[in-house]
Design an enzyme around this catalytic site. Structure first.
Site, PDB file in Angstrom:
ATOM      1  N   CYS A 181      63.283  -0.769 -13.006  1.00  0.00           N
ATOM      2  CA  CYS A 181      61.897  -0.295 -13.002  1.00  0.00           C
ATOM      3  C   CYS A 181      61.175  -1.108 -11.947  1.00  0.00           C
ATOM      4  O   CYS A 181      60.902  -2.288 -12.146  1.00  0.00           O
ATOM      5  CB  CYS A 181      61.256  -0.472 -14.372  1.00  0.00           C
ATOM      6  SG  CYS A 181      59.489  -0.026 -14.383  1.00  0.00           S
TER       7      CYS A 181
ATOM      8  N   GLU B  69      61.102   6.332 -10.735  1.00  0.00           N
ATOM      9  CA  GLU B  69      62.496   6.196 -10.340  1.00  0.00           C
ATOM     10  C   GLU B  69      62.762   7.152  -9.189  1.00  0.00           C
ATOM     11  O   GLU B  69      62.119   8.196  -9.064  1.00  0.00           O
ATOM     12  CB  GLU B  69      63.455   6.522 -11.495  1.00  0.00           C
ATOM     13  CG  GLU B  69      63.394   5.575 -12.674  1.00  0.00           C
ATOM     14  CD  GLU B  69      63.902   4.173 -12.367  1.00  0.00           C
ATOM     15  OE1 GLU B  69      64.404   3.948 -11.242  1.00  0.00           O
ATOM     16  OE2 GLU B  69      63.791   3.310 -13.257  1.00  0.00           O
TER      17      GLU B  69
END
Length: 236
Positions: A2, A105
């Protein structure tokens, strides 16, 4: 991993949502990157209160001699928290939640589109994290934090093998240490779960080139977003 997440909810609204004391220092909002100050939710056993506090995104273990660069230790693998020296002590004693509206992402297949992952029904995510305090050579204490990741589930699994761990409200007291937290119960919280239901949206247009590398600034998507809502232990 992340490498970016969004927080635009005001500190006052966060304090109400998490039943916590509001932060005493201002922190950036919008899309946040490793190295920037973020807000973390902690429980202080000395006062019996939850607090929202600023922390650098990118953990600096309290025992290290030099500050860890911002591009390192901004994520921690759930499977190895009890083994890695940087995370072992925080996992036992300094767990936190990191409020976010979404995270980003990039998929592994050309043209490697950027995706924003958020709760399908809207609202906040409470991402599992760890924090620590490091005392620099000048005697100044620096609080820092990392986001815990686990094996991805859909829809993130189609984009990337890892994802942050969102925790449901009923799990917050256990994770924060407000109630006894056996190691096996904590580990169970970090396993992939079907909630909350998430949705992935591909980003297009001028915002698309957001660089997710940990050493880069947030970039075009990282500009300030409009707000959606107007102890004795030195390591506490």
């Amino acid at each position: 991993m992340c490498g970016r997440f969004t927080r635009t909810t005001s500190p006052a609204a966060l304090a109400e949502t998490f039943a916590a004391a509001p932060p005493t220092e201002a922190t950036p909002d919008g899309i946040l990157a490793p190295g920037q100050p973020i807000l973390i939710l902690r429980f202080n056993p000395a006062t019996g209160r939850r607090t929202l506090d600023p922390a650098r995104w990118g953990l600096i273990p309290h025992w290290t001699r030099e500050a860890v660069p911002a591009g390192k230790l901004f994520n921690a693998r759930a499977e190895t928290l009890a083994e890695r020296p940087a995370f072992r002590d925080p996992f036992q004693r300094r767990r936190c939640l990191i409020p976010a509206e979404d995270f980003f992402e990039r998929d592994d297949h050309p043209p490697r589109r950027l995706h924003r992952i958020a709760p399908r029904q809207g609202g906040l995510l409470a991402l599992a994290g760890l924090w620590d305090n490091w005392r620099g050579p000048d005697g100044t204490w620096r609080r820092s934090a990392t986001i815990i990741t686990t094996e991805a589930r859909d829809p993130v699994a189609a984009l990337h093998p890892r994802m942050p761990v969102p925790l449901a409200p009923e799990d917050w007291p256990l994770w924060l240490g407000e109630i006894p937290a056996p190691a096996e119960a904590l580990a169970d919280l970090l396993r992939p779960r079907p909630r909350p239901e998430l949705a992935a949206r591909a980003e297009t247009g001028p915002q698309h080139p957001l660089d997710l590398s940990p050493s880069s600034p947030p970039g075009p998507l990282g500009e300030r977003a409009d707000r959606t809502d107007t102890s004795a232990d030195t390591r506490t």
